[in-house]
Design a protein around this motif. Structure first.
Motif, PDB file in Angstrom:
ATOM      1  N   LYS A   1       0.821  -1.217   0.000  1.00  0.00           N
ATOM      2  CA  LYS A   1       0.000   0.000   0.000  1.00  0.00           C
ATOM      3  C   LYS A   1       0.851   1.261   0.000  1.00  0.00           C
ATOM      4  N   GLU A   2       1.926   1.237   0.791  1.00  0.00           N
ATOM      5  CA  GLU A   2       2.792   2.421   0.886  1.00  0.00           C
ATOM      6  C   GLU A   2       3.428   2.771  -0.458  1.00  0.00           C
ATOM      7  N   ALA A   3       3.788   1.725  -1.210  1.00  0.00           N
ATOM      8  CA  ALA A   3       4.396   1.956  -2.527  1.00  0.00           C
ATOM      9  C   ALA A   3       3.356   2.550  -3.476  1.00  0.00           C
ATOM     10  N   GLU A   4       2.140   1.971  -3.459  1.00  0.00           N
ATOM     11  CA  GLU A   4       1.047   2.500  -4.285  1.00  0.00           C
ATOM     12  C   GLU A   4       0.821   3.977  -3.975  1.00  0.00           C
ATOM     13  N   ASP A   5       0.774   4.269  -2.675  1.00  0.00           N
ATOM     14  CA  ASP A   5       0.490   5.637  -2.255  1.00  0.00           C
ATOM     15  C   ASP A   5       1.609   6.595  -2.677  1.00  0.00           C
ATOM     16  N   PHE A   6       2.848   6.128  -2.587  1.00  0.00           N
ATOM     17  CA  PHE A   6       3.975   6.974  -2.991  1.00  0.00           C
ATOM     18  C   PHE A   6       3.876   7.329  -4.470  1.00  0.00           C
TER      19      PHE A   6
END
Ligand code: ATP
Ligand code: MG
Length: 327
Positions: free
Chosen positions: A281-286
């Motif tokens: 999720k963090e990568a998607e959000d970045f």
């Protein structure tokens, strides 16, 4: 200890770009191995000298995330730029060889590029202007560094006029003619990260069914972008009827003309790290925050260094040296 062409022995070719070629060379007096970039410049001697002067700023760029500069010289009709050679090459050649790159490695790439961009901007007020996988280099020590940043306004002008094919990492605001800012580099980073994580250029597939413009006879220049979003519906319909002779872009076996692609970047939602759930999720959000279409809403490289995915990537124990030894 000025660099001279006579002191450089060609070892092999490292790659070809739009503006010229890059060779692996040995500096015979010192035994230093270097990458020599040969740029053909169609400009007056005075302009060439000006470019050479501007390039000297690179002598002052010292960062673990920036390719070291050894020097530049004129070798008529070319300008030669000598820099640190990276033995694992650029990230585009790596993913084309080994396929999609592991998201943890992509996280380290994001961190390195943000560090490099922040250094260039905070210390030298330099905006990169050409972030893409072929300008992110990797070596067997596991280091990731960026190269080919826009230090010379004259060089940018000279190359811009002959340039065609690689406007594809360009942000929507740049396509529409706005000023370059560090945030335009952030957009290009977002596109590059998706490309590395998916193993293909992100625009090809998503737009295969909405090609509303298949042909355009105009010329494009990055220094004077066309007002793409001012085409009328009639103009578009007219063009739709003509047979496509679009520039072929990699991926999915489909072709999109450059103008089609630029229109798509301006008018359609930004690409994302998909399919949903495949990546953290963090990568998607970045990636989403790199690809905010409104540059005012988009963060700067310095701010993005505080993003949870980047903080996580900083402490991740993935060993890039070992990874490098696998290809
Ligand atoms: P473009 O011309 O569109 O910017 P490009 O970045 O691929 O594309 P060049 O900058 O001329 O073009 O580089 C050509 C290739 O040479 C790169 O793709 C990269 O693989 C290789 N290369 C460039 N600089 C180095 C370097 N310092 N060390 C090792 N390989 C390099
Ligand atoms: Mg390059």
């Amino acid at each position: 200890h000025d660099l001279r062409n006579e002191d450089l022995k060609d070892l092999r070719e490292l790659g070809q770009g739009n503006g010229g070629s890059v060779k692996l060379v040995e500096h015979l007096p010192t035994g230093t191995i270097m990458a020599k970039k040969i740029v053909l410049i169609d400009a007056k001697p005075s302009v060439r000298k000006q470019i050479l002067r501007e390039l000297q700023i690179m002598h002052d760029c010292h960062s673990d995330y920036i390719i070291s500069f050894y020097g530049a010289f004129i070798s008529d009709p070319n300008i030669c730029i000598c820099m640190e050679a990276m033995d694992k090459g650029s990230l585009d050649s790596i993913y084309k060889k080994i396929g999609a790159i592991d998201i943890d490695v992509v996280g380290k790439v994001a961190l390195a590029v943000l560090e490099g961009l922040t250094y260039l901007y905070d210390v030298h007020r330099i905006i990169h202007r050409d972030i893409k996988p072929s300008n992110i280099l990797f070596n067997s020590r596991g280091q990731i560094k960026i190269c080919d940043f826009g230090v010379s306004g004259e060089l940018i002008n000279s190359i811009a006029d002959t340039f065609v094919g690689t406007s594809t990492y360009m942000s929507p605001e740049r396509i529409q003619g706005a000023q370059y800012t560090v945030k335009s580099d952030v957009w290009s980073l977002g596109i590059s990260l998706i490309e590395l994580a998916l193993g293909r250029f992100p625009f090809a597939e998503s737009s295969s069914d909405d090609s509303d413009l298949s042909d355009f006879e105009g010329t494009l220049s990055p220094s004077r972008p066309n007002p793409l979003n001012t085409l009328t519906r009639e103009q578009r319909d007219k063009k739709k009827k003509r047979k496509s002779k679009g520039v072929s872009l990699q991926g999915g076996g489909m072709t999109m003309s450059i103008l089609e692609l630029l229109q798509h970047i301006v008018n359609e939602p930004a690409p994302r790290l998909t399919p949903e759930g495949r990546f953290p999720k963090e990568a998607e959000d970045f990636v989403d925050s790199c690809l905010l279409k409104d540059p005012d809403a988009r963060k700067t490289p310095k701010d993005l260094l505080k993003h949870p995915w980047i903080e996580h990537s900083r402490t991740a124990t993935i060993d890039l040296e070992t990874w490098a030894s696998t290809f």
